[in-house]
Scaffold this motif. Structure first.
Motif, PDB file in Angstrom:
ATOM      1  N   ILE A  22       0.839  -1.190   0.000  1.00 53.00           N
ATOM      2  CA  ILE A  22       0.000   0.000   0.000  1.00 53.00           C
ATOM      3  C   ILE A  22       0.877   1.245   0.000  1.00 53.00           C
ATOM      4  O   ILE A  22       2.029   1.212   0.415  1.00 53.00           O
ATOM      5  N   VAL A  23       0.303   2.309  -0.485  1.00 56.35           N
ATOM      6  CA  VAL A  23       0.961   3.611  -0.489  1.00 56.35           C
ATOM      7  C   VAL A  23       0.097   4.537   0.359  1.00 56.35           C
ATOM      8  O   VAL A  23      -1.105   4.649   0.130  1.00 56.35           O
ATOM      9  N   LEU A  24       0.711   5.178   1.340  1.00 53.78           N
ATOM     10  CA  LEU A  24       0.002   6.101   2.218  1.00 53.78           C
ATOM     11  C   LEU A  24       0.475   7.507   1.904  1.00 53.78           C
ATOM     12  O   LEU A  24       1.669   7.786   1.928  1.00 53.78           O
ATOM     13  N   SER A  25      -0.467   8.387   1.586  1.00 53.45           N
ATOM     14  CA  SER A  25      -0.100   9.783   1.346  1.00 53.45           C
ATOM     15  C   SER A  25      -0.811  10.648   2.366  1.00 53.45           C
ATOM     16  O   SER A  25      -1.962  10.398   2.717  1.00 53.45           O
ATOM     17  N   CYS A  26      -0.109  11.649   2.858  1.00 51.25           N
ATOM     18  CA  CYS A  26      -0.646  12.544   3.891  1.00 51.25           C
ATOM     19  C   CYS A  26      -0.338  13.977   3.527  1.00 51.25           C
ATOM     20  O   CYS A  26       0.719  14.279   2.989  1.00 51.25           O
ATOM     21  N   ALA A  27      -1.276  14.840   3.842  1.00 51.19           N
ATOM     22  CA  ALA A  27      -1.062  16.278   3.747  1.00 51.19           C
ATOM     23  C   ALA A  27      -1.470  16.862   5.085  1.00 51.19           C
ATOM     24  O   ALA A  27      -2.433  16.407   5.694  1.00 51.19           O
ATOM     25  N   LEU A  28      -0.718  17.842   5.576  1.00 44.86           N
ATOM     26  CA  LEU A  28      -1.044  18.395   6.871  1.00 44.86           C
ATOM     27  C   LEU A  28      -1.021  19.902   6.827  1.00 44.86           C
ATOM     28  O   LEU A  28      -0.400  20.509   5.964  1.00 44.86           O
ATOM     29  N   ASP A  29      -1.721  20.476   7.762  1.00 43.86           N
ATOM     30  CA  ASP A  29      -1.749  21.925   7.933  1.00 43.86           C
ATOM     31  C   ASP A  29      -0.747  22.263   9.027  1.00 43.86           C
ATOM     32  O   ASP A  29      -0.805  21.710  10.124  1.00 43.86           O
ATOM     33  N   HIS A  30       0.195  23.153   8.743  1.00 39.70           N
ATOM     34  CA  HIS A  30       1.256  23.458   9.709  1.00 39.70           C
ATOM     35  C   HIS A  30       0.746  24.181  10.946  1.00 39.70           C
ATOM     36  O   HIS A  30       1.480  24.346  11.899  1.00 39.70           O
ATOM     37  N   ARG A  31      -0.520  24.617  10.938  1.00 42.19           N
ATOM     38  CA  ARG A  31      -1.088  25.190  12.151  1.00 42.19           C
ATOM     39  C   ARG A  31      -1.432  24.097  13.156  1.00 42.19           C
ATOM     40  O   ARG A  31      -1.618  24.371  14.328  1.00 42.19           O
ATOM     41  N   ILE A  32      -1.518  22.863  12.694  1.00 43.72           N
ATOM     42  CA  ILE A  32      -1.879  21.736  13.564  1.00 43.72           C
ATOM     43  C   ILE A  32      -0.661  20.921  13.957  1.00 43.72           C
ATOM     44  O   ILE A  32      -0.488  20.544  15.106  1.00 43.72           O
ATOM     45  N   ALA A  33       0.210  20.641  13.008  1.00 43.26           N
ATOM     46  CA  ALA A  33       1.378  19.800  13.291  1.00 43.26           C
ATOM     47  C   ALA A  33       2.521  20.230  12.387  1.00 43.26           C
ATOM     48  O   ALA A  33       2.320  20.903  11.382  1.00 43.26           O
ATOM     49  N   ASP A  34       3.731  19.805  12.744  1.00 44.72           N
ATOM     50  CA  ASP A  34       4.896  20.123  11.928  1.00 44.72           C
ATOM     51  C   ASP A  34       5.360  18.860  11.200  1.00 44.72           C
ATOM     52  O   ASP A  34       4.810  17.782  11.371  1.00 44.72           O
ATOM     53  N   GLY A  35       6.365  19.012  10.381  1.00 44.27           N
ATOM     54  CA  GLY A  35       6.879  17.891   9.605  1.00 44.27           C
ATOM     55  C   GLY A  35       7.438  16.778  10.475  1.00 44.27           C
ATOM     56  O   GLY A  35       7.296  15.593  10.153  1.00 44.27           O
ATOM     57  N   PHE A  36       8.074  17.127  11.581  1.00 44.06           N
ATOM     58  CA  PHE A  36       8.623  16.111  12.482  1.00 44.06           C
ATOM     59  C   PHE A  36       7.508  15.258  13.072  1.00 44.06           C
ATOM     60  O   PHE A  36       7.623  14.039  13.163  1.00 44.06           O
ATOM     61  N   SER A  37       6.394  15.892  13.456  1.00 41.57           N
ATOM     62  CA  SER A  37       5.260  15.150  14.012  1.00 41.57           C
ATOM     63  C   SER A  37       4.651  14.227  12.964  1.00 41.57           C
ATOM     64  O   SER A  37       4.266  13.103  13.269  1.00 41.57           O
ATOM     65  N   LEU A  38       4.546  14.712  11.726  1.00 41.29           N
ATOM     66  CA  LEU A  38       4.022  13.867  10.660  1.00 41.29           C
ATOM     67  C   LEU A  38       4.934  12.666  10.447  1.00 41.29           C
ATOM     68  O   LEU A  38       4.466  11.541  10.272  1.00 41.29           O
TER      69      LEU A  38
END
Length: 93
Positions: free
Chosen positions: A12-28
């Motif tokens: 499987i391939v998992l793709s994620c997009a995040l809003d930096h107001r909620i989390a940062d790249g390290f948390s992702l």
């Protein structure tokens, strides 16, 4: 936003997009590593912490006058000369 795509081989391939107001790249990255370890039936190496008290300062901030010499007011700077354009700019797209 998350999306999971299953391939013909079973992977499987998992793709994620995040809003930096909620989390940062390290948390992702920590989430993705924990998710991959859980999917492989491994022990999660780093349990996430939701303790908000770590964001509270331990002591009030202190100001030192040495910082006054590090910055200049914008009004004290000279404006740069306007650029000289010899030819018209062309789009190279």
């Amino acid at each position: 936003m998350k999306q999971v795509t299953e391939l013909n081989c079973g992977a499987i391939v998992l793709s994620c997009a995040l809003d930096h107001r909620i989390a940062d790249g390290f948390s992702l990255n920590m989430f993705l590593v924990a998710w991959a370890e859980y999917a492989r039936i491994k022990k999660i190496s780093r349990i996430p912490s939701f303790c908000r008290s770590i964001l509270n300062p331990r002591r009030p901030p202190q100001y030192d006058i040495i910082f006054d010499n590090l910055y200049l007011p914008i009004s004290s700077l000279r404006l740069p000369p306007p650029p000289v354009l010899e030819d018209e700019l062309l789009s190279r797209i």
